[in-house]
Design an enzyme around this catalytic site. Structure first.
Site, PDB file in Angstrom:
ATOM      1  CB  SER A 142      14.845  46.670  31.106  1.00  0.00           C
ATOM      2  OG  SER A 142      14.849  46.965  32.483  1.00  0.00           O
ATOM      3  CE1 TYR A 155      12.968  41.579  32.043  1.00  0.00           C
ATOM      4  CE2 TYR A 155      14.050  43.089  33.569  1.00  0.00           C
ATOM      5  CZ  TYR A 155      13.144  42.861  32.542  1.00  0.00           C
ATOM      6  OH  TYR A 155      12.425  43.913  32.019  1.00  0.00           O
TER       7      TYR A 155
HETATM    8  N1  LIG Z   1       6.754  47.110  33.426  1.00  0.00           N
HETATM    9  C1  LIG Z   1       8.013  47.402  33.733  1.00  0.00           C
HETATM   10  O1  LIG Z   1       8.314  47.880  34.841  1.00  0.00           O
HETATM   11  C2  LIG Z   1       9.102  47.184  32.702  1.00  0.00           C
HETATM   12  C3  LIG Z   1      10.333  47.837  32.890  1.00  0.00           C
HETATM   13  C4  LIG Z   1      11.336  47.642  31.947  1.00  0.00           C
HETATM   14  C5  LIG Z   1      11.125  46.846  30.850  1.00  0.00           C
HETATM   15  N2  LIG Z   1       9.914  46.220  30.692  1.00  0.00           N
HETATM   16  C6  LIG Z   1       9.733  45.364  29.511  1.00  0.00           C
HETATM   17  O2  LIG Z   1       8.585  45.793  28.806  1.00  0.00           O
HETATM   18  C7  LIG Z   1       8.106  44.714  28.013  1.00  0.00           C
HETATM   19  C8  LIG Z   1       6.597  44.648  28.144  1.00  0.00           C
HETATM   20  O3  LIG Z   1       6.271  44.293  29.472  1.00  0.00           O
HETATM   21  P1  LIG Z   1       5.074  44.983  30.261  1.00  0.00           P
HETATM   22  O4  LIG Z   1       5.669  45.829  31.305  1.00  0.00           O
HETATM   23  O5  LIG Z   1       4.114  45.599  29.323  1.00  0.00           O
HETATM   24  O6  LIG Z   1       4.464  43.699  31.004  1.00  0.00           O
HETATM   25  P2  LIG Z   1       3.086  42.918  30.781  1.00  0.00           P
HETATM   26  O7  LIG Z   1       1.933  43.829  30.981  1.00  0.00           O
HETATM   27  O8  LIG Z   1       3.199  41.707  31.647  1.00  0.00           O
HETATM   28  O9  LIG Z   1       3.138  42.494  29.241  1.00  0.00           O
HETATM   29  C9  LIG Z   1       3.999  41.471  28.784  1.00  0.00           C
HETATM   30  C10 LIG Z   1       3.551  41.055  27.394  1.00  0.00           C
HETATM   31  O10 LIG Z   1       4.446  40.033  26.928  1.00  0.00           O
HETATM   32  C11 LIG Z   1       3.670  38.937  26.446  1.00  0.00           C
HETATM   33  N3  LIG Z   1       4.366  37.673  26.640  1.00  0.00           N
HETATM   34  C12 LIG Z   1       4.908  37.185  27.778  1.00  0.00           C
HETATM   35  N4  LIG Z   1       5.344  35.933  27.571  1.00  0.00           N
HETATM   36  C13 LIG Z   1       5.067  35.621  26.276  1.00  0.00           C
HETATM   37  C14 LIG Z   1       5.239  34.472  25.470  1.00  0.00           C
HETATM   38  N5  LIG Z   1       5.778  33.336  25.953  1.00  0.00           N
HETATM   39  N6  LIG Z   1       4.842  34.500  24.185  1.00  0.00           N
HETATM   40  C15 LIG Z   1       4.259  35.607  23.668  1.00  0.00           C
HETATM   41  N7  LIG Z   1       4.053  36.739  24.373  1.00  0.00           N
HETATM   42  C16 LIG Z   1       4.443  36.732  25.674  1.00  0.00           C
HETATM   43  C17 LIG Z   1       2.391  38.979  27.271  1.00  0.00           C
HETATM   44  O11 LIG Z   1       1.323  38.365  26.542  1.00  0.00           O
HETATM   45  P3  LIG Z   1       0.624  36.977  26.877  1.00  0.00           P
HETATM   46  O12 LIG Z   1       0.737  36.749  28.354  1.00  0.00           O
HETATM   47  O13 LIG Z   1      -0.781  37.153  26.397  1.00  0.00           O
HETATM   48  O14 LIG Z   1       1.378  35.982  26.052  1.00  0.00           O
HETATM   49  C18 LIG Z   1       2.141  40.474  27.402  1.00  0.00           C
HETATM   50  O15 LIG Z   1       1.441  40.951  26.296  1.00  0.00           O
HETATM   51  C19 LIG Z   1       8.848  43.467  28.484  1.00  0.00           C
HETATM   52  O16 LIG Z   1       9.853  43.140  27.560  1.00  0.00           O
HETATM   53  C20 LIG Z   1       9.457  43.901  29.810  1.00  0.00           C
HETATM   54  O17 LIG Z   1      10.638  43.191  30.118  1.00  0.00           O
HETATM   55  C21 LIG Z   1       8.908  46.385  31.580  1.00  0.00           C
END
Ligand SMILES: NC(=O)c1ccc[n+]([C@@H]2O[C@H](COP(=O)([O-])OP(=O)(O)OC[C@H]3O[C@@H](n4cnc5c(N)ncnc54)[C@H](OP(=O)(O)O)[C@@H]3O)[C@@H](O)[C@H]2O)c1
Length: 275
Positions: A142, A155
């Protein structure tokens, strides 16, 4: 990089950036393994991919906050007879608020998913890649990785961990046919802010589509870069902590991330005014 005929395992494939990685890697010719907790989401996406590309898509349900989960995921892919060429450590979530008000169990689970599972899954799959003489690990970090982020302390620390881990491995394995890239998105249009419980004060700037994150990351992987910051102005913002004193960065971060700083914003925490 040739993706055709490779097998890619994507954690957090049930939504957002992980689902976008899964679709794009399948489109480029990979067989995919989808990992997350929500089985129905995973089976629906696997069915979509199988129908579109006539190629198997495998589902492994796992809660990566559990210390035994990475070994169970590895055992599941062994049982399926799969060799993983590309590991995408994407699963993750964030918390927001003053440190003392956040549920310690949730923060602990976040460290397990965002950091410990990344290390454990890499330990499980990297040796096989080395044996085959090639492979790739994509770690979703991130823009929070580059400086202190007050009110998202754990985080930001988990993402700084992923960044340092990835860059170190990139240097260790680049001569042995393994590509490692840390991808650093800014606000992205996924379920992230919904899960975090605040789509206002915890967000800096407009959200970008997850497909752009995937495209830029795969381009960086093809160029064998150790990390990629997604989009302007974040590529420049990420350089600021290299020249500004750390205390200044942290104090500035405390002001811009402070809950209740916008009139009419979601009032979630009562925080004394900054000095
Ligand atoms: N969106 C942003 O603004 C942003 C910015 C920077 C970095 N990121 C990073 O991008 C990555 C993906 O996030 P996203 O933005 O796509 O958010 P998201 O739509 O909430 O997706 C998060 C994913 O992580 C999985 N997950 C969460 N807890 C888990 C657990 N205990 N075991 C297994 N899987 C788990 C969720 O699946 P289940 O709930 O089905 O388990 C979901 O598929 C993350 O690492 C996040 O920190 C996001």
């Amino acid at each position: 990089m040739d993706f055709k005929g490779r097998t890619a395992l994507v954690t957090g494939a049930s939504s957002g950036i992980g689902a976008a990685f899964t679709r794009e890697l399948a489109a480029r010719g990979c067989q995919v393994v989808l990992v997350a907790r929500r089985e129905q989401r995973l089976t629906e996406l696997a069915a979509e991919i199988e129908n579109r590309y006539a190629r198997p898509a495998h589902v492994v349900v796992a809660d990566l906050s559990l210390p035994t989960a990475p070994a169970a995921v590895h055992a599941a892919t062994e049982k399926l007879g799969l060799h993983i060429d590309i590991l995408v450590n994407n699963a993750g979530f964030a918390t927001y608020g003053p440190f003392d008000t956040i549920d310690p169990d949730r923060e602990h689970a976040m460290v397990m998913v965002n950091a410990a599972a990344v290390v454990d899954l890499t330990h499980h799959y990297l040796p096989g890649m080395l044996t085959e003489g090639g492979g790739a690990v994509i770690n979703v970090s991130s823009v929070a990785a580059f400086q202190a982020v007050p009110f998202q302390a754990v985080y930001a620390a988990s993402k700084a961990f992923v960044e340092a881990f990835s860059e170190s491995l990139w240097a260790e394995y680049r001569a042995r046919g393994i590509r490692i890239v840390a991808c650093c998105p800014s606000a992205t249009d996924t379920e992230y802010f919904q899960v975090l419980g605040n789509d206002d004060e915890a967000r800096m700037g407009p959200k970008r589509p997850p497909e752009g994150v995937v495209r830029d990351t795969l381009r960086a992987l093809e160029r064998n870069r150790p990390h990629v910051v997604i989009g302007y102005p974040w590529k420049l913002v990420a350089l600021v902590p290299r020249v500004v004193p750390r205390a200044t960065m942290a104090r500035f971060g405390e002001r811009i991330m402070r809950p209740n700083r916008h009139p009419g914003s979601q009032r979630r925490q009562d925080v004394p005014p900054s000095r």
